[in-house]
Structure formats: structure tokens, C-alpha cells
Scaffold this motif. Sequence first.
Motif, short mmCIF file in Angstrom:
data_model
loop_
_atom_site.label_atom_id
_atom_site.label_comp_id
_atom_site.label_asym_id
_atom_site.label_seq_id
_atom_site.Cartn_x
_atom_site.Cartn_y
_atom_site.Cartn_z
N UNK A 1 57.78 22.90 -6.51
CA UNK A 1 58.12 22.76 -7.91
C UNK A 1 59.62 22.88 -8.09
N UNK A 2 60.10 22.24 -9.14
CA UNK A 2 61.50 22.34 -9.53
C UNK A 2 61.64 23.62 -10.35
N UNK A 3 62.35 24.60 -9.82
CA UNK A 3 62.47 25.89 -10.49
C UNK A 3 63.31 25.79 -11.75
N UNK A 4 64.37 25.01 -11.73
CA UNK A 4 65.21 24.85 -12.91
C UNK A 4 65.94 23.53 -12.84
N UNK A 5 66.09 22.90 -14.02
CA UNK A 5 66.85 21.67 -14.15
C UNK A 5 67.69 21.81 -15.42
N UNK A 6 69.00 21.96 -15.24
CA UNK A 6 69.91 22.21 -16.36
C UNK A 6 69.81 21.13 -17.43
N UNK A 7 69.79 19.87 -17.01
CA UNK A 7 69.74 18.76 -17.98
C UNK A 7 68.45 18.80 -18.81
N UNK B 1 57.66 26.94 -17.95
CA UNK B 1 56.51 26.76 -17.07
C UNK B 1 56.77 25.54 -16.18
N UNK B 2 56.82 25.74 -14.88
CA UNK B 2 57.12 24.61 -14.00
C UNK B 2 55.92 23.69 -13.81
N UNK B 3 56.20 22.46 -13.46
CA UNK B 3 55.16 21.54 -13.02
C UNK B 3 55.04 21.72 -11.52
N UNK B 4 53.85 22.09 -11.06
CA UNK B 4 53.63 22.43 -9.66
C UNK B 4 52.84 21.32 -8.98
N UNK B 5 53.34 20.89 -7.84
CA UNK B 5 52.67 19.87 -7.03
C UNK B 5 52.10 20.58 -5.80
N UNK B 6 50.77 20.58 -5.69
CA UNK B 6 50.10 21.28 -4.58
C UNK B 6 49.28 20.31 -3.75
N UNK B 7 49.23 20.58 -2.47
CA UNK B 7 48.32 19.89 -1.57
C UNK B 7 47.98 20.83 -0.41
N UNK B 8 47.37 20.31 0.62
CA UNK B 8 46.93 21.16 1.74
C UNK B 8 48.10 21.84 2.47
N UNK B 9 49.31 21.34 2.30
CA UNK B 9 50.48 21.92 2.96
C UNK B 9 51.06 23.10 2.20
N UNK B 10 50.75 23.21 0.92
CA UNK B 10 51.32 24.25 0.07
C UNK B 10 51.67 23.69 -1.29
N UNK B 11 52.83 24.05 -1.80
CA UNK B 11 53.24 23.57 -3.12
C UNK B 11 54.74 23.32 -3.17
N UNK C 1 55.03 36.60 -12.55
CA UNK C 1 54.53 36.91 -11.21
C UNK C 1 54.81 35.76 -10.25
N UNK C 2 54.68 36.08 -8.97
CA UNK C 2 54.80 35.05 -7.95
C UNK C 2 53.69 34.01 -8.13
N UNK C 3 52.54 34.46 -8.62
CA UNK C 3 51.41 33.55 -8.80
C UNK C 3 51.60 32.60 -9.98
N UNK C 4 52.02 33.12 -11.14
CA UNK C 4 52.11 32.23 -12.30
C UNK C 4 53.42 31.43 -12.36
N UNK C 5 54.42 31.85 -11.61
CA UNK C 5 55.69 31.12 -11.47
C UNK C 5 56.40 30.87 -12.80
N UNK C 6 56.05 31.64 -13.84
CA UNK C 6 56.71 31.49 -15.13
C UNK C 6 58.10 32.10 -15.08
N UNK C 7 58.97 31.61 -15.95
CA UNK C 7 60.31 32.15 -16.11
C UNK C 7 60.52 32.43 -17.60
#
Length: 181
Positions: A27-33, A15-25, A104-110
Amino acid sequence: MKIKNTPLKDCYIIEPTIFEDERGYFFEKFNERKFEELTGMNGHFVQDNISKSSYGVLRGLHLQKGEHAQAKLVSCLEGKVWDVAVDLREDSPTFGQWFGIELSAENKLQLYIPRGFGHGFSVISETAVFSYKCDNFYNKEAEGSVKYNDKDLNIDWKLKEEDMILSDKDQNSLSFQDKNY
């Protein structure tokens, strides 16, 4: 990024950490480390694949065998799918069990699916664009597949049978009991 356990050994929800504001959002999709720190699993991927499918398409259950086995990190970039992982590792405490999750595109889960698992998904929106990150290169001779409607697995694909659109390969896959998939 948060890592959540599934009921299957070594299979994780990311589950990514999503940063949203008036411009959109963002998130870091994947970080190997971070992935390796949180799971103890190898997070190095060498091949990315994308598929686009329409409602009712069911792809699976697929796997790569032997030295060509693949771990996958999967997500849905557009639309939504019901994603399924099946533990096919005979020495695993969760052998023969499956786990399903809506991506889904909405929940952004992997979903991280380790080597030795079968994988498939059904499209439950009008269309879906699906992403697979693989930790090993595809090899045609190492392809395997398990019947999507195997009675021993009893997977709920979130579709009516008459709405399912399947390839010839998926319709003619081997049973779970065959173990030669």
C-alpha cells in the motif's frame, strides 16, 4: 487512499488502499499530492520519528508552540495504540474537544493532526512501534504539554489508571484551563 473526517476541524483519518495476494500486501502509505487534493491541507513533512513502548505507556498530551508548531501524521507500525488528538486552537469551533482512534499494524490507519493540537497515545498491546511524520522541526524551547488526565478534557485512554506508565514531564503537565501549555 481514502480521507475520512473526524469530529475535529482539520483532523483526518487516512485509510490506505491495500493490495493483497499470496505474497503479502502493498500500500501507498502517503501521497502528498493526493492528501492536499483531498483535504486542502499542506502535506509536506520534514522530520520522521519512531518510538517503541510497552503496554500501559501513555505519552502525551504534547505539542510544539508558536512558529515551531507541528502538524503530524501518525501511525502504528507494530502492535496497537489508542491515539488522541485535542484541538487547542482557541479560534476553532472544536476548541477543547478530543478525538480518539485505535491505530494498529493490522488496520494500517493513520491520523493527521494539524498544528495547534495536543497529541498523545496509550499503548494497548504488549508493545507498540509508533511513527510520527512532522511538518516542522522539533524545538525543545517550544515544547508544551497538557495534563493527560485533565478533568475538563475527560479523555478515556483505554487503560486503568494503575496500569499507566508516565514520564515525569507528563505527570507534571499543565491543565487545559491554564492555556499556557
